[in-house]
Structure formats: C-alpha cells, structure tokens
Write a protein that holds these residues in place. Structure first.
Motif: not given
Length: 417
Positions: A7-17, A19-25, A66-70
């Motif tokens: 179970k993951m904690e609630n996080r403000d993922i919009q501010t994560a660099p 996810l915010k700065r890197l495009p999906i590609e 382990t990146i799946l747990r981010t």
C-alpha cells in the motif's frame, strides 16, 4: 517480479521532477533500462559446461523492479514494460531434467515451483510431456514449473534437441500444448511482423521437428498457428544433410584462414562444431547403429570433430587467447586421438604440446609438466620426426625451465622433449 505491491502513501506526484519534467517517452526508456530483458541482459561463462558455454554463453537479467513501489502512476507505466514488453512464458513438464536442459544453454528463470504456477502475468504457457503420461500427474502443481523470458524459449527448444536423439527424433513420443493467455495487438494477423507478440511467442518453437502432437489454444490467428504446427511436425533432417551443413561451415572457416581473417575463422569453426555436436555426433553418443550410415561416414564425423577442436585450439593460440586455446586443446585430448588422419598429421602430439605451452605461458608451469606427462601416450615415434614439432618442443622447454622443468622431465624419463 512479485506483482503484489504494498500500500502506497498519498503523495503529491504532480510535484515529482521525474513525472513532471520528463515526457512519457523518456520515462519509458528509463523503465526499459531497469525492467526490460533486452536492456538488462548480461552474458556469463558457466564453469559447469565450459565447451557449451563457449558456444552458447549463458546470461542473466538484472531487473530492478523496486521502481514499481514509487507511486501508482509509475507502477502503472512501468508494469507495461515489465509484464507486456518482456512476454514472460510459463514452462511446465513431467521431464525430470528440465532444469538441466536450461543449464545447457545458461537459461535464467524468474520464478519456479508454486510461485511460477500462480504467477498471473505470463503471456503464454508451454506444457510438454511424454504421451500417455500427462494423466498420471495428479495436478499441474506436481510438474516442475518455471517462468522464463520468451526470448529464451528458442534456447530451451535447442536444448531439447541436444539432449535427445536429433535425427529421427524422440519427439514422436512427446506432446506439446501451447496456451496463449493474453490478447495483444496484431495477434490475429495471419502474417505478423517480426516484432509482433504472436511471432515472438510462437516462432521460437519452430526449431523443433518430428513432434507428433502439437496444439495451440488461445487468441492467435488460426492460419498462422497451423503453419507453426506444420513446421514442428516436419521430418527430421538426415545424418548426411546435417554433416553437409557442418562441412560447409568448416570450409568457410578454411577460406577465412587463407584470407588471414582468424577471427572470422574462429566464428565459422565454432558454428560448425556446434552443428556437429548438436546433430551427427549426438546421434553417435546415444548409441545409434552406425551400420545404417553411409560407408565411411562414421570415421568422417569423428575425424571432423577432432580436426575442428584442433583448429580452434591452434587459432586461439595464434591469437594469443591462451585460456581458450587450452580449453579446446583439453577437450581434444580427452578424445581418442588415434584416428588415421590424426596420426598422419601428428595432431595428437601437437595438441599435447600446445596445451602444455598454453599453461606454461599462463604461468602454470607445474600444470604444464603434469599435462605433458599425462599426454605422452599421444606422442608417437613418428611425432619426433615431424619438423613442425621441433620448434614447438623447444618452446615448451623454454617456457617451463623457470621452475626447473627440464630437470623434472629428465627425472621422469622424458627429457628428450
């Protein structure tokens, strides 16, 4: 590889660099470098099967899940790479030596046993059993079960060919049941492209032959599945055709030697040797009646086997690849070197000296002396008249004299080297 994520904690993922700065590609490329079998594959040499390892180097996948747990978004994006692009395959069989078959080609597995049986992200399952034995198994869980990458399925099929009689194959007594679990784009195409999941899953099976019972179920094109079944049920190649293919590869190696392309010669000689031990020689090892062969084919196969070993040993020594030279010379001297062709060329004596010289140049002088003593049975009187051996024996004396090797050899009664 466990799909269960804590179970993951609630996080403000919009501010994560990330996810915010890197495009999906770009993020997908990052996931591939961490989770794709194509990007994380590393080769290794097995000490258990040294000759096989040189022909078919083993490998391992260094996945980092382990990146799946981010966070949930990263888990959703990365799971597509881990479970869909990799195309994991479940392999089950009543074959007792399935793990040994995987070891022959150095095939890694991600899960085994009950964990492999209950894994829900496999794209396909492969069950192969002897006919009339599947019903004796009380449940699927009683079978050895592994989860492997679809890229390794062809290697597993090649291991099956090597471990059984390849000509007039024993696969007439086996049944293969293929179950596709997941629907992908282009799965219903009758002419899939090279990168299509349908082709990546089923094409590796076409290296098999003489399979009496072959069944494919699941979302796949019926016409394409029928073509796969036709290929795996084809009649096995004859001994003569297999040997002709070996000789063609060997002749290409000879051509490279004449052109002074030693690296290319090593490549073709290894391919010829792999073809020989996977087909003709394997039939000899399982006790086939050689009287059914063409006259002289038995001796030609054995001579070719020894000549290829000798050629590989000499080429590696010329290229100053001493470890490889010692490996192939050692493999050759384990065999019977008294065939007529070997005696005419004094190859037995030359391989004995080459193996000892490689050990000496590697600094293993005591081992070199021991190998000379053990290999004297291959050194005939005719060998001492061979002019090509004079310089070799002189080099051996020079290489082992550092530890008083000549004195030791004389004490053993072989100071004439």
């Amino acid at each position: 590889m466990d799909p269960k994520i804590p179970k993951m904690e609630n996080r403000d993922i919009q501010t994560a660099p990330f996810l915010k700065r890197l495009p999906i590609e770009v993020r997908i490329e990052v996931y591939r470098n961490l989770l794709s079998t194509q990007y994380t594959k590393n080769f290794s040499i097995s000490k258990q099967f040294p000759v096989h390892a040189k022909l078919w180097p083993g490998h391992a996948y260094h996945l980092d899940p382990t990146i799946l747990r981010t966070c949930r978004q990263v888990h959703s994006e990365a799971s597509t790479v881990l479970y869909h692009e990799n195309l994991l395959v479940r392999v089950r069989s009543t074959h007792k030596n399935i793990r040994s078959l995987m070891n022959i080609k150095g095939i890694p597995y991600f899960l085994e046993g009950r964990k492999a049986e209950t894994f829900k992200h496999c794209a396909m399952s492969v069950d192969f059993d002897r006919l009339n034995t599947a019903h004796r198994v009380k449940s699927q869980e009683d079978k050895p079960c592994y989860v492997i990458a679809s890229n390794d399925l062809q290697l597993l099929c090649q291991s099956l060919l090597i471990s059984h009689t390849v000509i007039n194959s024993i696969f007439w007594y086996y049944q293969f049941r293929i179950t596709i679990h997941r629907m992908f784009d282009d799965m219903l195409s009758s002419n899939p492209v090279q990168t299509s999941p349908q082709r990546r899953l089923l094409e590796p099976l076409t290296v098999l032959h003489s399979v009496a019972y072959f069944e494919i179920t699941g979302p796949a094109n019926t016409e394409y599945c029928a073509s796969i079944a036709a290929q795996v049920s084809r009649i096995a190649p004859t001994v003569g055709k297999c040997f002709d293919k070996t000789m063609k590869l060997s002749h290409k190696g000879h051509t490279c030697v004449r052109q002074n392309d030693l690296k290319g010669a090593v490549k073709f000689y290894r391919m010829a040797f792999a073809q020989l031990i996977s087909t003709c020689l394997r039939r000899h090892l399982v006790g086939t009646d050689w009287t059914a062969f063409q006259p002289g084919l038995q001796g030609a196969i054995i001579d070719t086997y020894l000549i290829l070993l000798a050629d590989l040993a000499f080429l590696h020594y010329t290229l100053d690849e001493l470890d490889d030279a010692h490996l192939w010379a050692y493999q050759a001297t384990k065999s019977d070197l008294r065939s007529s062709r070997m005696r005419r060329q004094n190859l037995g004596a030359k391989l004995v000296y080459l193996k000892a010289m490689a050990s000496a140049r590697l600094g293993k002088h005591a081992q070199a002396i021991d190998e000379l003593c053990q290999g004297l049975k291959f050194v005939t009187r005719e060998a001492y008249k061979d002019r090509q051996l004079v310089a070799v024996r002189r080099e051996v004396r020079y290489q082992i004299k550092g530890l008083g090797g000549i004195t030791v050899l004389k004490a053993m009664g072989i100071g004439h080297l």
